[in-house]
Scaffold this motif. Structure first.
Motif, PDB file in Angstrom:
ATOM      1  N   VAL A 187       0.835  -1.203   0.000  1.00 44.61           N
ATOM      2  CA  VAL A 187       0.000   0.000   0.000  1.00 44.61           C
ATOM      3  C   VAL A 187       0.870   1.252   0.000  1.00 44.61           C
ATOM      4  O   VAL A 187       0.665   2.183  -0.782  1.00 44.61           O
ATOM      5  CB  VAL A 187      -0.945   0.008   1.223  1.00 44.61           C
ATOM      6  N   ALA A 190       2.579   1.742  -3.357  1.00 44.66           N
ATOM      7  CA  ALA A 190       1.656   2.236  -4.385  1.00 44.66           C
ATOM      8  C   ALA A 190       1.409   3.733  -4.214  1.00 44.66           C
ATOM      9  O   ALA A 190       1.426   4.497  -5.184  1.00 44.66           O
ATOM     10  CB  ALA A 190       0.342   1.461  -4.318  1.00 44.66           C
ATOM     11  N   GLN A 191       1.196   4.163  -2.977  1.00 46.37           N
ATOM     12  CA  GLN A 191       0.922   5.572  -2.729  1.00 46.37           C
ATOM     13  C   GLN A 191       2.144   6.436  -3.008  1.00 46.37           C
ATOM     14  O   GLN A 191       2.012   7.585  -3.431  1.00 46.37           O
ATOM     15  CB  GLN A 191       0.424   5.763  -1.296  1.00 46.37           C
ATOM     16  N   LEU A 195      -0.253   6.542  -6.844  1.00 48.27           N
ATOM     17  CA  LEU A 195      -1.493   5.814  -7.053  1.00 48.27           C
ATOM     18  C   LEU A 195      -2.422   6.007  -5.864  1.00 48.27           C
ATOM     19  O   LEU A 195      -1.972   6.296  -4.750  1.00 48.27           O
ATOM     20  CB  LEU A 195      -1.206   4.322  -7.245  1.00 48.27           C
ATOM     21  N   THR A 197      -5.435   4.230  -3.345  1.00 48.58           N
ATOM     22  CA  THR A 197      -5.787   2.903  -2.840  1.00 48.58           C
ATOM     23  C   THR A 197      -7.224   2.902  -2.345  1.00 48.58           C
ATOM     24  O   THR A 197      -7.728   3.920  -1.869  1.00 48.58           O
ATOM     25  CB  THR A 197      -4.847   2.464  -1.698  1.00 48.58           C
ATOM     26  N   SER A 241      -4.788  -0.927  -5.544  1.00 45.42           N
ATOM     27  CA  SER A 241      -4.299   0.378  -5.979  1.00 45.42           C
ATOM     28  C   SER A 241      -4.884   0.655  -7.355  1.00 45.42           C
ATOM     29  O   SER A 241      -5.251  -0.277  -8.080  1.00 45.42           O
ATOM     30  CB  SER A 241      -2.765   0.391  -6.045  1.00 45.42           C
ATOM     31  N   LEU A 260      -3.443  -5.567  -3.816  1.00 48.64           N
ATOM     32  CA  LEU A 260      -2.339  -5.319  -2.886  1.00 48.64           C
ATOM     33  C   LEU A 260      -2.210  -6.443  -1.869  1.00 48.64           C
ATOM     34  O   LEU A 260      -1.663  -6.266  -0.786  1.00 48.64           O
ATOM     35  CB  LEU A 260      -2.524  -3.968  -2.183  1.00 48.64           C
TER      36      LEU A 260
END
Length: 382
Positions: A187, A190-191, A195, A197, A241, A260
């Motif tokens: 997570v 991805a952030q 991106l 979530t 994501s 994820l």
């Protein structure tokens, strides 16, 4: 030189452990001393090189020995630099909170998954000092993309068990009768890539589309089978994501939907959401509703719409982040900086990475959100 107010300078050095530093300004003889007590409350825990090289605004007063001391030091928002702030609110049950910062004009939303690795998600972190970066949500609001405590002492107060082994929200709340664990590192990674979530709310294998929830965003976000990266296979309750895409009608959809990780139940086992008579449908409140989370069938809060005020203004682009797709305009007729999205720029400027736009004179239409905050729309070069 007498006392002077509203001076712009650059921090030469900052010693967080000792609580003092020095500012440089070409018109002052020697470096200008400042102490921790002159910083805003939300910056008093910063360590290391956070302030080194940062532009600041300050007042200066002469000491009896002729040297100057800086007072009322303010640290404005600077593109590409971290932001200091204080956690204003945090609700462990709802898994989100807000950060306030003296460098920003509005509070910033964050989720439990944004917390630094190793933090107890149920810890009382309200009022703690943090550092973070921001990204723009589709509705123009800001949310955290990277979050950490300002020093180790704060971090140690909130250390918890290994979060990789803890049940995620859906498991703790009993949804589906099993533990749903979320890969926190995935997570956060991805952030960090910009991106968003969210959690899969529903999916119909026959219809080939579904919806996902993002904590703090008031509307469900639609996606199709073609938007899922693993061949269209998706399961209700899993954390994913995705890249937000704003359509011409202003609605937001999801693309590049990627799992994820975690233990998930197949969509067919959840029922209800796409008209199936499962646990969540046919008028039953569902486990999420019974556990006090409002129920997945409840209608969300009103959309944060942006409405034109019917007036125009002129200003200068103060900052712009092409990668994150937002920026701020400084306008002499408007109090505070005016937020704008990439899509409000002229078509030829939307591929800019930012530095070539900073300082550009522009005209724009003034819009207002339902919360009364100003937004710039239909920007043109002056």
């Amino acid at each position: 030189m007498a006392a002077v107010a509203g001076i712009s300078g650059v921090v030469k050095s900052w010693n967080g452990s000792k609580g003092f530093g020095f500012i440089q300004h070409p018109e002052f003889p020697g470096d200008i001393f400042f102490g921790r007590g002159e910083l805003p409350e939300d910056l008093k825990g910063v360590q290391g090189k956070f302030l080194d090289g940062r532009p600041v605004v300050f007042d200066a007063a002469a000491n009896p020995d002729g040297k100057y001391k800086a007072t009322a030091v303010a640290v404005p928002f600077i593109e590409g630099k971290g932001i200091a702030g204080k956690i204003k609110t945090y609700n462990p049950m709802k898994r989100y909170g807000f950060i306030t910062s003296s460098s920003l004009t509005e509070d910033v939303h964050f989720q439990t998954t944004d917390l630094p690795q190793g933090t107890d998600p149920n810890s009382q972190i309200g009022e703690e000092l943090v550092q973070f970066e921001v990204q723009a949500m589709p509705d123009g609001k800001l949310r955290v993309s990277s979050l950490r405590f300002q020093n180790k002492k704060i971090a140690m107060r909130h250390r918890g068990a290994n979060m990789m082994g803890m049940p995620g929200m859906m498991g703790m709340m009993g949804k589906g009768g099993g533990n749903t664990t979320v890969d926190i590192q995935a997570v956060q990674a991805a952030q960090a890539q910009g991106l968003m979530t969210g959690t899969i709310k529903s999916y119909g294998e026959k219809t080939g589309y579904g919806f996902l929830n993002v904590v703090g965003y008031p509307k469900d976000i639609k996606f199709g089978r073609q938007d899922v990266t693993n061949g269209g296979i998706v399961t209700v309750g899993e954390t994913v994501s995705f890249s937000p895409v704003q359509n011409q009608d202003g609605r937001v959809t999801a693309s590049n939907v990627s799992s994820l990780g975690g233990n998930k139940r197949p969509a067919s086992a959840m029922g209800g959401m796409m008209g199936m008579p499962g646990m969540m449908g046919m008028g039953m409140p569902g486990m999420m509703g019974m556990m006090g989370m409002g129920g997945m069938m409840k209608k969300g809060p009103a959309t944060h719409t942006v409405t034109s005020t019917g007036r125009s203004a002129a200003g200068m682009i103060k900052t712009y982040n092409g990668q994150k797709g937002f920026g701020f305009i400084s306008s002499p007729g408007i109090s505070g900086d005016v937020f704008f999205m990439k899509t409000s720029l002229p078509a030829e400027a939307q591929n800019s990475q930012g530095t070539d736009l900073q300082g550009m004179s522009v005209n724009f239409e003034v819009a207002q959100t339902t919360e009364g905050k100003m937004r710039a729309e239909n920007i043109t070069t002056a």
